[in-house]
Design an enzyme around this catalytic site. Structure first.
Site, short mmCIF file in Angstrom:
data_model
loop_
_atom_site.label_atom_id
_atom_site.label_comp_id
_atom_site.label_asym_id
_atom_site.label_seq_id
_atom_site.Cartn_x
_atom_site.Cartn_y
_atom_site.Cartn_z
N GLU A 221 5.76 2.87 6.12
CA GLU A 221 4.14 3.86 6.04
C GLU A 221 3.54 3.62 7.12
O GLU A 221 3.19 3.46 7.51
CB GLU A 221 3.61 3.40 4.23
CG GLU A 221 3.03 1.78 3.95
CD GLU A 221 3.89 0.22 4.19
OE1 GLU A 221 2.92 -0.03 5.11
OE2 GLU A 221 5.06 0.85 3.71
N SER B 233 3.99 -1.56 -4.97
CA SER B 233 2.87 -2.03 -5.31
C SER B 233 1.67 -1.80 -5.38
O SER B 233 0.87 -2.31 -6.36
CB SER B 233 2.61 -3.41 -4.11
OG SER B 233 2.05 -2.60 -2.95
N ASP C 230 14.21 -7.63 6.20
CA ASP C 230 14.01 -6.81 6.12
C ASP C 230 12.69 -6.19 7.49
O ASP C 230 13.28 -5.67 8.20
CB ASP C 230 13.47 -5.50 5.04
CG ASP C 230 14.97 -5.69 4.40
OD1 ASP C 230 16.09 -5.27 4.97
OD2 ASP C 230 14.39 -5.03 3.60
N GLY C 231 11.36 -7.50 7.30
CA GLY C 231 10.26 -7.22 7.89
C GLY C 231 11.19 -7.88 9.62
O GLY C 231 10.71 -7.06 10.40
N TYR D 39 5.32 -0.76 0.39
CA TYR D 39 3.54 -1.55 -0.01
C TYR D 39 3.94 -0.05 -1.14
O TYR D 39 2.67 -0.79 -2.16
CB TYR D 39 2.67 -0.82 1.08
CG TYR D 39 1.48 -1.50 1.14
CD1 TYR D 39 0.72 -2.25 0.18
CD2 TYR D 39 1.04 -1.51 2.56
CE1 TYR D 39 -0.59 -2.09 0.16
CE2 TYR D 39 -0.68 -1.84 2.01
CZ TYR D 39 -1.55 -1.61 0.64
OH TYR D 39 -3.13 -2.01 1.14
N ASN D 40 3.93 0.90 -0.84
CA ASN D 40 4.06 2.00 -1.76
C ASN D 40 4.24 1.24 -3.58
O ASN D 40 3.81 2.15 -4.18
CB ASN D 40 4.63 2.87 -1.84
CG ASN D 40 4.72 4.56 -3.03
OD1 ASN D 40 4.28 4.64 -3.37
ND2 ASN D 40 6.48 3.66 -2.89
#
Length: 280
Positions: A144, A191, A68-69, A188-189
């Site tokens: 994000e 985590s 995905d990165g 990130y959200n």
């Protein structure tokens, strides 16, 4: 019609580079009028001419081979150009195509383009962060936008005021605040304790990061006007998808809204719930 395809392989990944070579050989052997290009690093690895990834913005679609990165990176560089994700990663929220199926899927897309001269795909919203005075703008974020103090952890936070459509939601000392798209809800959200959001949901998520006196994460309408005002810190940062970074001089206000240009994913789509199982 002639078809132009771009191919980007994950950096320093021999398996991705080999698959890129296979796709180039297949398209050039089986189709007349198909022009393929690879990115510069892949070109060096497979002894082919390569181009900078932003130069693929005029392709009919771009194949991203990796995790995905890699797809996030490709999306940042090619803008609105449709992307097909081939998954070499572990989870694959964005990359739906298995490596063994890549050759068949890519050739099907080329055939469909020749028949219909168009490709249907899923639109993914991106976020645009800018200074409240309009003096700067970050690259659009597929996952994000984060606003945080000088650093994470003890003594590194800032006071951050969160307003939605001009109404204050919360003000607290915190490491930071992030605003995520449905796509970014799994990143990130998650985590930071934010909720999972189905990819098709028309919403954004506002999540505080280690707030001293925090409120629950807030799900808002995508048309909402979101402003984050950071103060009580020597410096702060606004960051788009962990890549594009802007240093702020508090007090400073960051405006966040849905970007004009979404990302378009073509080909088979990832199963959200199957991918969630891989997070466990």
């Amino acid at each position: 019609m002639d078809v132009a395809v771009g191919i980007v392989a994950q950096r320093n990944n021999a398996r991705a580079q080999e698959l890129a070579q296979t796709l180039v050989d297949t398209l050039e052997r089986e189709y007349e009028g198909v022009a393929t290009v690879v990115d510069e690093l892949t070109g060096a690895a497979i002894d082919a001419d390569g181009v900078p990834i932003p130069a693929m913005g005029d392709r009919d679609f771009v194949v991203s081979i990796g995790g995905d990165g890699t797809l996030l990176f490709v999306a940042r560089e090619v803008g609105a150009t449709p992307i097909l994700g081939v998954n070499l990663g572990e989870v694959g929220f964005l990359n739906a195509v298995a490596p063994d199926d890549a050759r068949e899927v890519v050739t099907e897309l080329v055939g469909r383009l020749r028949e219909t001269e168009s490709l249907e795909g899923r639109k993914l919203a991106r976020l645009q962060a800018s200074g409240a005075d309009g003096s700067w703008t970050l690259d659009p974020a597929l996952n994000e936008v984060v606003v945080h103090g000088p650093r994470r952890g003890h003594g590194g936070g800032a006071t951050i005021d969160v307003e939605i459509d001009g109404q204050r939601y919360t003000t607290s000392r915190a490491d930071g605040v992030l605003v995520a798209t449905p796509t970014g809800s799994t990143a990130y959200n998650l985590s930071e304790g934010g909720p999972l959001v189905q990819p098709a949901a028309d919403a954004l998520v506002v999540t505080q990061m280690a707030a001293a006196d925090g409120m629950p994460p807030l799900v808002v309408d995508p048309d909402a006007e979101i402003t984050l005002t950071v103060s009580s810190a020597e410096t702060a940062y606004a960051i788009s998808d962990g890549h594009d970074r802007r240093e702020l001089e508090p007090p400073a206000t960051v405006s966040i809204a849905v970007a004009d240009e979404p990302v378009t994913l073509v080909g088979p789509q990832a199963n959200f719930f199957d991918a969630l199982e891989k997070l466990e």
